[in-house]
Design a protein around this motif. Structure first.
Motif, PDB file in Angstrom:
ATOM      1  N   LEU A  67       0.834  -1.199   0.000  1.00 39.22           N
ATOM      2  CA  LEU A  67       0.000   0.000   0.000  1.00 39.22           C
ATOM      3  C   LEU A  67       0.873   1.255   0.000  1.00 39.22           C
ATOM      4  CD1 LEU A  67      -2.798   1.252   0.100  1.00 39.22           C
ATOM      5  CD2 LEU A  67      -2.722   1.037   2.581  1.00 39.22           C
ATOM      6  N   ARG A  68       1.948   1.238   0.764  1.00 38.31           N
ATOM      7  CA  ARG A  68       2.866   2.384   0.810  1.00 38.31           C
ATOM      8  C   ARG A  68       3.482   2.642  -0.570  1.00 38.31           C
ATOM      9  NH1 ARG A  68       7.787   2.457   4.992  1.00 38.31           N
ATOM     10  NH2 ARG A  68       6.521   3.874   6.220  1.00 38.31           N
ATOM     11  N   VAL A  69       3.919   1.575  -1.243  1.00 37.89           N
ATOM     12  CA  VAL A  69       4.505   1.714  -2.582  1.00 37.89           C
ATOM     13  C   VAL A  69       3.467   2.289  -3.539  1.00 37.89           C
ATOM     14  CG1 VAL A  69       5.380   0.406  -4.570  1.00 37.89           C
ATOM     15  CG2 VAL A  69       6.267  -0.050  -2.273  1.00 37.89           C
ATOM     16  N   TRP A  70       2.234   1.780  -3.464  1.00 37.19           N
ATOM     17  CA  TRP A  70       1.172   2.293  -4.327  1.00 37.19           C
ATOM     18  C   TRP A  70       0.944   3.781  -4.053  1.00 37.19           C
ATOM     19  CZ3 TRP A  70      -3.321   4.881  -3.566  1.00 37.19           C
ATOM     20  CH2 TRP A  70      -4.148   5.026  -4.683  1.00 37.19           C
ATOM     21  N   ASP A  76       0.727  11.965  -6.859  1.00 34.55           N
ATOM     22  CA  ASP A  76       0.395  13.084  -7.744  1.00 34.55           C
ATOM     23  C   ASP A  76      -0.989  12.913  -8.357  1.00 34.55           C
ATOM     24  OD1 ASP A  76       2.849  14.276  -7.205  1.00 34.55           O
ATOM     25  OD2 ASP A  76       3.826  13.369  -8.961  1.00 34.55           O
ATOM     26  N   ASP A  77      -1.351  11.692  -8.729  1.00 31.81           N
ATOM     27  CA  ASP A  77      -2.675  11.436  -9.299  1.00 31.81           C
ATOM     28  C   ASP A  77      -3.774  11.680  -8.273  1.00 31.81           C
ATOM     29  OD1 ASP A  77      -1.930  10.397 -12.007  1.00 31.81           O
ATOM     30  OD2 ASP A  77      -0.907   8.897 -10.788  1.00 31.81           O
ATOM     31  N   VAL A  78      -3.540  11.246  -7.042  1.00 34.00           N
ATOM     32  CA  VAL A  78      -4.525  11.463  -5.982  1.00 34.00           C
ATOM     33  C   VAL A  78      -4.677  12.956  -5.699  1.00 34.00           C
ATOM     34  CG1 VAL A  78      -5.014  11.074  -3.521  1.00 34.00           C
ATOM     35  CG2 VAL A  78      -4.200   9.182  -4.950  1.00 34.00           C
ATOM     36  N   ALA A  81      -6.710  14.543  -8.426  1.00 33.17           N
ATOM     37  CA  ALA A  81      -8.130  14.210  -8.267  1.00 33.17           C
ATOM     38  C   ALA A  81      -8.755  15.049  -7.162  1.00 33.17           C
ATOM     39  CB  ALA A  81      -8.299  12.717  -7.977  1.00 33.17           C
ATOM     40  N   GLN A  82      -8.035  15.231  -6.058  1.00 33.30           N
ATOM     41  CA  GLN A  82      -8.543  16.055  -4.958  1.00 33.30           C
ATOM     42  C   GLN A  82      -8.714  17.505  -5.400  1.00 33.30           C
ATOM     43  OE1 GLN A  82      -5.597  15.304  -1.932  1.00 33.30           O
ATOM     44  NE2 GLN A  82      -6.678  13.491  -1.155  1.00 33.30           N
ATOM     45  N   ASP A  83      -7.751  18.019  -6.158  1.00 34.46           N
ATOM     46  CA  ASP A  83      -7.849  19.395  -6.653  1.00 34.46           C
ATOM     47  C   ASP A  83      -9.052  19.566  -7.573  1.00 34.46           C
ATOM     48  OD1 ASP A  83      -5.573  20.020  -5.205  1.00 34.46           O
ATOM     49  OD2 ASP A  83      -4.228  19.928  -6.959  1.00 34.46           O
ATOM     50  N   ARG A  84      -9.273  18.592  -8.478  1.00 39.11           N
ATOM     51  CA  ARG A  84     -10.442  18.666  -9.382  1.00 39.11           C
ATOM     52  C   ARG A  84     -11.730  18.644  -8.577  1.00 39.11           C
ATOM     53  NH1 ARG A  84      -7.285  15.061 -12.266  1.00 39.11           N
ATOM     54  NH2 ARG A  84      -8.507  13.283 -11.553  1.00 39.11           N
TER      55      ARG A  84
END
Length: 100
Positions: A67-70, A76-78, A81-84
């Motif tokens: 999970l940490r590696v993921w 950056d993608d998360v 998504a939060q910014d959008r």
């Protein structure tokens, strides 16, 4: 985060509280009690009380590392998504205010 920190070494409550960003003392206490109840963590009384993982708790190491590696790979993608989401929520709020 608590399990990951305890996998490194046993820790006192104050150490955990300082290292788990943004957690309240109550939430940390409740989380430690829940982990203790589930058999993942034990409270060891020595000179000072410390929390450490049990053998069962250490079995979480491999899935948590995955999970940490993921999370590190997709941070950056998360964030994007939060910014959008936040931008869309702001737009909805502005439209609601202008319609009132």
């Amino acid at each position: 985060m608590i399990v990951i920190l305890l996998d490194e070494e046993p820790r006192r409550f104050g150490e955990l509280h300082r290292q788990v960003e943004g957690i309240t003392k109550k939430v940390l206490i409740d989380s430690l009690r829940a982990l203790e109840r589930d058999g993942m963590v034990e409270r060891v009384e020595q000179e000072h009380a410390r929390y450490q993982l049990t053998a069962l708790g250490r079995t979480l190491n491999e899935p948590l590392q995955a999970l940490r590696v993921w999370a590190e790979s997709y941070v950056d993608d998360v964030q994007a998504a939060q910014d959008r989401y936040d931008d869309a929520a702001d737009d909805r709020t502005l439209r609601r205010i202008s319609n009132d």
